[in-house]
Design an enzyme around this catalytic site. Structure first.
Site, PDB file in Angstrom:
ATOM      1  N   ARG A 258       0.840  -1.194   0.000  1.00  0.00           N
ATOM      2  CA  ARG A 258       0.000   0.000   0.000  1.00  0.00           C
ATOM      3  C   ARG A 258       0.877   1.246   0.000  1.00  0.00           C
ATOM      4  O   ARG A 258       1.862   1.332   0.734  1.00  0.00           O
ATOM      5  CB  ARG A 258      -0.936   0.004   1.223  1.00  0.00           C
ATOM      6  CG  ARG A 258      -1.917  -1.158   1.179  1.00  0.00           C
ATOM      7  CD  ARG A 258      -2.913  -1.148   2.308  1.00  0.00           C
ATOM      8  NE  ARG A 258      -3.738  -2.354   2.243  1.00  0.00           N
ATOM      9  CZ  ARG A 258      -4.659  -2.681   3.141  1.00  0.00           C
ATOM     10  NH1 ARG A 258      -4.869  -1.883   4.184  1.00  0.00           N
ATOM     11  NH2 ARG A 258      -5.370  -3.788   3.005  1.00  0.00           N
ATOM     12  N   ARG A 273       1.808   1.530  10.269  1.00  0.00           N
ATOM     13  CA  ARG A 273       1.380   1.965   8.926  1.00  0.00           C
ATOM     14  C   ARG A 273       2.588   1.862   7.997  1.00  0.00           C
ATOM     15  O   ARG A 273       3.471   2.728   8.002  1.00  0.00           O
ATOM     16  CB  ARG A 273       0.853   3.400   8.990  1.00  0.00           C
ATOM     17  CG  ARG A 273       0.053   3.829   7.757  1.00  0.00           C
ATOM     18  CD  ARG A 273      -0.307   5.310   7.847  1.00  0.00           C
ATOM     19  NE  ARG A 273      -1.154   5.603   8.967  1.00  0.00           N
ATOM     20  CZ  ARG A 273      -2.492   5.625   8.953  1.00  0.00           C
ATOM     21  NH1 ARG A 273      -3.118   5.355   7.826  1.00  0.00           N
ATOM     22  NH2 ARG A 273      -3.184   5.925  10.030  1.00  0.00           N
ATOM     23  N   GLU A 345      -6.952  -0.378  14.845  1.00  0.00           N
ATOM     24  CA  GLU A 345      -7.496  -1.444  14.009  1.00  0.00           C
ATOM     25  C   GLU A 345      -6.472  -2.545  13.761  1.00  0.00           C
ATOM     26  O   GLU A 345      -5.342  -2.271  13.352  1.00  0.00           O
ATOM     27  CB  GLU A 345      -7.964  -0.876  12.671  1.00  0.00           C
ATOM     28  CG  GLU A 345      -8.517  -1.932  11.726  1.00  0.00           C
ATOM     29  CD  GLU A 345      -8.636  -1.454  10.292  1.00  0.00           C
ATOM     30  OE1 GLU A 345      -8.611  -2.318   9.396  1.00  0.00           O
ATOM     31  OE2 GLU A 345      -8.730  -0.241  10.069  1.00  0.00           O
ATOM     32  N   SER A 348     -10.523  -6.317   9.945  1.00  0.00           N
ATOM     33  CA  SER A 348     -11.859  -5.876   9.546  1.00  0.00           C
ATOM     34  C   SER A 348     -12.495  -6.954   8.681  1.00  0.00           C
ATOM     35  O   SER A 348     -11.802  -7.795   8.098  1.00  0.00           O
ATOM     36  CB  SER A 348     -11.803  -4.545   8.785  1.00  0.00           C
ATOM     37  OG  SER A 348     -11.119  -4.704   7.559  1.00  0.00           O
ATOM     38  N   ARG A 385       0.666  -6.205  11.465  1.00  0.00           N
ATOM     39  CA  ARG A 385       0.363  -5.207  12.491  1.00  0.00           C
ATOM     40  C   ARG A 385       0.025  -5.840  13.842  1.00  0.00           C
ATOM     41  O   ARG A 385       0.189  -5.205  14.888  1.00  0.00           O
ATOM     42  CB  ARG A 385      -0.785  -4.304  12.034  1.00  0.00           C
ATOM     43  CG  ARG A 385      -1.064  -3.164  12.989  1.00  0.00           C
ATOM     44  CD  ARG A 385      -2.266  -2.338  12.602  1.00  0.00           C
ATOM     45  NE  ARG A 385      -2.003  -1.457  11.479  1.00  0.00           N
ATOM     46  CZ  ARG A 385      -2.824  -0.488  11.099  1.00  0.00           C
ATOM     47  NH1 ARG A 385      -3.966  -0.296  11.736  1.00  0.00           N
ATOM     48  NH2 ARG A 385      -2.532   0.282  10.061  1.00  0.00           N
TER      49      ARG A 385
END
Length: 419
Positions: A258, A273, A345, A348, A385
């Site tokens: 990403r 991140r 987070e 999800s 993460r």
């Protein structure tokens, strides 16, 4: 893409979805008009072609002046057909362009608003407290020989890192635990390609509002995936699946990429991140009537994994304005990060209903043997993460980290100690 029948029969439902997302309703009326124009051009072209076919039969039976008149009309009709087909092609293109701009219809229970308007559905476990000053995951990871962000930046730039020694072992243990849980629950484990064609990336909805997040290899016209959801969604593109025995469930293990566009200055420390990470992602094809129940199952499997790493977490119902274009509803599971004194987070799960499958032409046969559009869902079982939450919540005063019990068989140790 949304079902155009819904737009025709209940345009207010589409407008309401746009309001929940905080997006313009103007595109709804524009799409309705484009749909009407397209259907009108199709009808006209079909009528003219039928007339042309009938005229051809008459020409074959005619003689003399009648034949000459019919041939003359045939030339006029051929020109009209060509013009009608050109109008239809233009209407098709306009409709496709507008259709691609409308995101999935949100579930009626999705809270309206943006990133901060989520609804907390439940909290599991109390936030971790210590009788000493806790270290953050980067300091802990560096001391136990698990992380090296300095050399990651030297080799690849900001937001890159090396997982070293026990760090690499910890990630493999975590992902193997997730893979074992997935296969035990009937998922087919997959290691998919991480480069996909434009039509597959677009089909999953990642080339719309989130296109800036995607890495593209222009010379090869391929995209690096940000989640194995993308290749798994494309796995059955253009196919008719047999879903008579229930959902098709896959678990993809892949590296993910990403660009983190727009995140300048956010989470620059550590591995929260980053540009590259590894993940085990659940992906499901099912009949639309089963999608909501399947969404609940995916969330339960995510919570089962979070229980195994023994961290406090909460489940939130994501607001409409924070949903991706493909999702009708999304639940986030957020773990407590002690040094930040907040939940972050970790995972999800999204119900994409028929939105992706309609773009990718993934169908199944109903009880009458007629092809229907399938539903797709996705959910994360583990990712890099998670190491953040494991290190911070299980740290000890001496700088060591207790290994959660479920991970010990995969990691081969009970404690990670400083070098």
């Amino acid at each position: 893409m949304i079902d155009l029948r819904t737009l025709r029969e209940d345009p207010e439902a589409v407008r309401a979805s746009q309001r929940t997302r905080g997006e313009s309703e103007v595109v709804v009326d524009a799409l309705r008009s484009a749909d009407e124009r397209r259907r009108a051009t199709v009808a006209r072209a079909d009528t003219l072609r039928a007339e042309q076919k009938q005229l051809g039969k008459q020409v074959g039976r005619s003689r003399g002046e009648d034949r000459d008149a019919l041939l003359g009309r045939g030339k006029e009709l051929a020109a009209e057909v060509r013009a009608a087909e050109a109008d239809q092609a233009k209407a098709d293109a306009e409709l496709a362009e507008l259709h691609a701009l409308v995101p999935n219809l949100v579930h009626p229970d999705v809270p309206p608003g943006g990133e901060d308007d989520y609804v907390v559905l439940k909290e599991v476990g109390a936030p971790t407290t210590f009788d000493f000053e806790p270290a953050d995951h980067l300091d802990l990871g560096t001391k136990i020989g698990a992380l090296d962000t300095e050399r990651g930046a030297k080799v690849s730039g900001a937001r890159f890192y090396f997982l070293t020694g026990v760090g690499a072992q910890l990630q493999l243990a975590l992902l193997n635990l997730a893979a074992a849980q997935a296969t035990a629950n009937g998922f087919t484990l997959m290691i998919p390609p991480v480069l996909v064609r434009p039509e597959i990336m677009a089909g999953t909805g990642f080339l719309g509002a989130h296109a800036s997040e995607v890495y593209k290899l222009a010379e090869d016209d391929l995209y690096l995936v940000g989640t194995s959801e993308v290749p798994l969604a494309g796995y059955h593109a253009g196919e008719i699946l047999d879903l008579s025995a229930g959902p098709r469930r896959y678990a993809g293990w892949s590296s993910c990429f990403r660009r983190e566009a727009g995140s300048y200055g956010k989470d620059t420390r550590g591995i929260i991140r980053v540009h590259q990470f590894d993940k085990v992602e659940m992906f499901v094809y099912c009949q639309p009537a089963d999608a909501e129940a399947e969404h609940a199952r995916l969330l339960a499997w995510e919570e089962e994994m979070l229980a195994k790493i023994e961290v406090p977490y909460r489940v939130v119902d994501v607001a409409g304005g924070d949903l991706g274009s493909s999702a009708a509803r999304k639940y986030d599971c957020e773990a407590w990060v002690p040094t930040q004194q907040r939940y972050r987070e970790l995972t999800s799960t999204s119900n994409c209903t028929t939105f992706q499958a309609r773009r990718l032409s993934v169908r199944y046969r109903d009880e009458n043997n007629r092809p229907q559009t399938a539903a797709t869902l996705n959910g994360t079982l583990a990712t890099t993460r998670w190491i953040v939450a494991i290190l911070e919540n299980h740290q000890r005063a001496d700088g060591s980290v207790r290994v959660p019990e479920a991970l010990r068989p995969f990691l081969g140790r009970d404690v990670l100690t400083p070098n």
